[in-house]
Enzyme design. Structure first.
Site, mmCIF file in Angstrom:
data_model
loop_
_atom_site.group_PDB
_atom_site.id
_atom_site.type_symbol
_atom_site.label_atom_id
_atom_site.label_comp_id
_atom_site.label_asym_id
_atom_site.label_seq_id
_atom_site.Cartn_x
_atom_site.Cartn_y
_atom_site.Cartn_z
ATOM 1 N N LYS A 136 0.166 -1.031 0.114
ATOM 2 C CA LYS A 136 0.185 0.085 -0.125
ATOM 3 C C LYS A 136 0.580 1.288 0.198
ATOM 4 O O LYS A 136 2.072 1.533 -0.535
ATOM 5 C CB LYS A 136 -0.917 -0.183 1.169
ATOM 6 C CG LYS A 136 -2.064 -1.226 0.913
ATOM 7 C CD LYS A 136 -2.542 -1.183 2.542
ATOM 8 C CE LYS A 136 -3.585 -2.174 2.251
ATOM 9 N NZ LYS A 136 -5.064 -2.210 3.451
ATOM 10 N N TYR A 195 -12.354 -2.836 -3.719
ATOM 11 C CA TYR A 195 -13.351 -2.365 -2.601
ATOM 12 C C TYR A 195 -14.836 -2.820 -1.774
ATOM 13 O O TYR A 195 -15.318 -2.112 -0.958
ATOM 14 C CB TYR A 195 -12.509 -1.518 -1.199
ATOM 15 C CG TYR A 195 -11.132 -1.269 -0.903
ATOM 16 C CD1 TYR A 195 -10.635 -3.138 0.064
ATOM 17 C CD2 TYR A 195 -9.964 -0.963 -1.240
ATOM 18 C CE1 TYR A 195 -9.261 -2.954 0.227
ATOM 19 C CE2 TYR A 195 -8.776 -1.387 -0.548
ATOM 20 C CZ TYR A 195 -8.604 -2.669 -0.038
ATOM 21 O OH TYR A 195 -7.346 -2.607 0.508
ATOM 22 N N ASN A 229 -2.285 0.254 7.114
ATOM 23 C CA ASN A 229 -1.845 -1.527 7.392
ATOM 24 C C ASN A 229 -0.972 -1.671 6.272
ATOM 25 O O ASN A 229 -0.981 -3.180 6.548
ATOM 26 C CB ASN A 229 -2.653 -2.368 7.645
ATOM 27 C CG ASN A 229 -3.619 -2.059 6.725
ATOM 28 O OD1 ASN A 229 -3.562 -2.023 5.578
ATOM 29 N ND2 ASN A 229 -4.991 -3.768 6.833
ATOM 30 N N HIS A 248 -2.131 -5.495 1.311
ATOM 31 C CA HIS A 248 -2.810 -6.637 1.337
ATOM 32 C C HIS A 248 -3.004 -7.457 0.031
ATOM 33 O O HIS A 248 -2.436 -7.801 -0.078
ATOM 34 C CB HIS A 248 -3.861 -5.687 -0.170
ATOM 35 C CG HIS A 248 -5.394 -6.159 -0.516
ATOM 36 N ND1 HIS A 248 -6.379 -6.357 -0.034
ATOM 37 C CD2 HIS A 248 -5.087 -7.383 -1.548
ATOM 38 C CE1 HIS A 248 -6.839 -7.344 -0.816
ATOM 39 N NE2 HIS A 248 -6.247 -8.038 -1.881
ATOM 40 N N GLU A 258 -9.162 -10.850 -8.375
ATOM 41 C CA GLU A 258 -7.964 -9.976 -8.309
ATOM 42 C C GLU A 258 -7.414 -9.442 -8.657
ATOM 43 O O GLU A 258 -6.122 -8.246 -8.672
ATOM 44 C CB GLU A 258 -7.580 -9.397 -6.502
ATOM 45 C CG GLU A 258 -8.711 -9.191 -5.833
ATOM 46 C CD GLU A 258 -8.575 -9.435 -4.081
ATOM 47 O OE1 GLU A 258 -7.487 -9.758 -3.682
ATOM 48 O OE2 GLU A 258 -9.761 -8.952 -3.147
HETATM 49 P P1 IDP Z 1 -7.726 -7.062 5.721
HETATM 50 O O1 IDP Z 1 -7.033 -5.920 4.217
HETATM 51 O O2 IDP Z 1 -7.035 -7.690 6.166
HETATM 52 O O3 IDP Z 1 -8.554 -7.551 4.910
HETATM 53 P P2 IDP Z 1 -9.963 -5.810 5.401
HETATM 54 O O4 IDP Z 1 -11.914 -6.458 6.434
HETATM 55 O O5 IDP Z 1 -10.727 -6.853 4.508
HETATM 56 O O6 IDP Z 1 -8.996 -6.303 6.061
HETATM 57 O O7 IDP Z 1 -10.195 -4.519 5.430
HETATM 58 C C1 IDP Z 1 -9.888 -3.948 4.111
HETATM 59 C C2 IDP Z 1 -8.985 -2.370 4.931
HETATM 60 O O8 IDP Z 1 -9.746 -1.655 4.984
HETATM 61 C C3 IDP Z 1 -7.840 -3.149 5.912
HETATM 62 O O9 IDP Z 1 -6.476 -3.432 5.286
HETATM 63 C C4 IDP Z 1 -7.670 -1.630 6.487
HETATM 64 O O10 IDP Z 1 -6.949 -0.905 5.758
HETATM 65 C C5 IDP Z 1 -9.320 -1.094 6.024
HETATM 66 N N1 IDP Z 1 -9.752 -0.613 7.310
HETATM 67 C C6 IDP Z 1 -10.233 -2.172 7.773
HETATM 68 N N2 IDP Z 1 -11.418 -2.494 8.910
HETATM 69 C C7 IDP Z 1 -10.534 -0.399 8.972
HETATM 70 C C8 IDP Z 1 -11.433 -0.051 10.495
HETATM 71 O O11 IDP Z 1 -12.254 -0.521 10.923
HETATM 72 N N3 IDP Z 1 -11.160 1.470 10.147
HETATM 73 C C9 IDP Z 1 -9.365 1.885 9.005
HETATM 74 N N4 IDP Z 1 -9.683 1.294 8.298
HETATM 75 C C10 IDP Z 1 -9.955 -0.436 8.033
HETATM 76 MG MG MG Z 2 -9.937 -9.028 3.729
#
Ligand code: IDP
Ligand code: MG
Length: 156
Positions: free
Chosen positions: A9, A49, A112, A115, A126
């Protein structure tokens, strides 16, 4: 054998972590079969997304993912989808385990770093969104007979 889509990212690219993250996948024995730096358009972020469209963090997520270049990788190997997810760690940097990419390199919950596709269906979808035909190129690696037990014919 599986191929998964990994996105380094914007925070990972800006912080100069691309090499270290790619090295972790290579050290594990996974093979990089596609790689490119790109800017994600609003449309592509929305498609990628779309499952999160109704979530409160969606607008921020799309704006983050389109804010600066990302590196997309096609990563190939035995159970590559689950292995990569394990190596990434929990979604939030604040509770990702040490030893994982998110656990070792970040503390933010939204920035974070990485992905990874979460299922074979997601990986196929994807990879198709981010790579065009010919950009993913499985190739024979000289080390493959030492990364895998090939004595039975198939990689073990
Ligand atoms: P993942 O990336 O671990 O699969 P997902 O639940 O699919 O997690 O969420 C996609 C992305 O959305 C996350 O990687 C993160 O960047 C963002 N995200 C998810 N939950 C939150 C939140 O509660 N606050 C802010 N960003 C979030
Ligand atoms: Mg996810």
């Amino acid at each position: 054998m599986e191929t998964t889509l990994i996105i380094l990212k914007p925070d990972a690219v800006q912080r100069g972590l691309m090499g270290r993250v790619i090295s972790r996948f290579e050290d594990k024995g996974l093979q990089i079969v596609g790689a490119k730096l790109m800017c994600i358009s609003d449309d592509l972020a929305a498609t990628h997304y779309e499952a999160h469209k109704e979530r409160p963090f969606y607008a921020g997520l799309v704006s983050f993912m389109t804010s600066s270049p990302v590196m997309v990788l096609a990563v190939h190997g035995n159970s590559a989808i689950a292995v990569a997810r394990k190596m990434m760690g929990a979604t939030f940097g604040s509770n990702a385990e040490p030893g994982t990419i998110r656990g070792d390199f970040g503390v933010s919950n939204s920035f974070n770093l990485i992905h990874g596709s979460d299922s074979p269906e997601a990986a196929e979808r994807e990879l198709g969104l981010f790579f065009s035909k010919g950009e993913v190129m499985p190739f024979d690696r000289a080390i493959s007979t030492w990364v895998y037990d090939m004595s039975g014919g198939d990689p073990e």
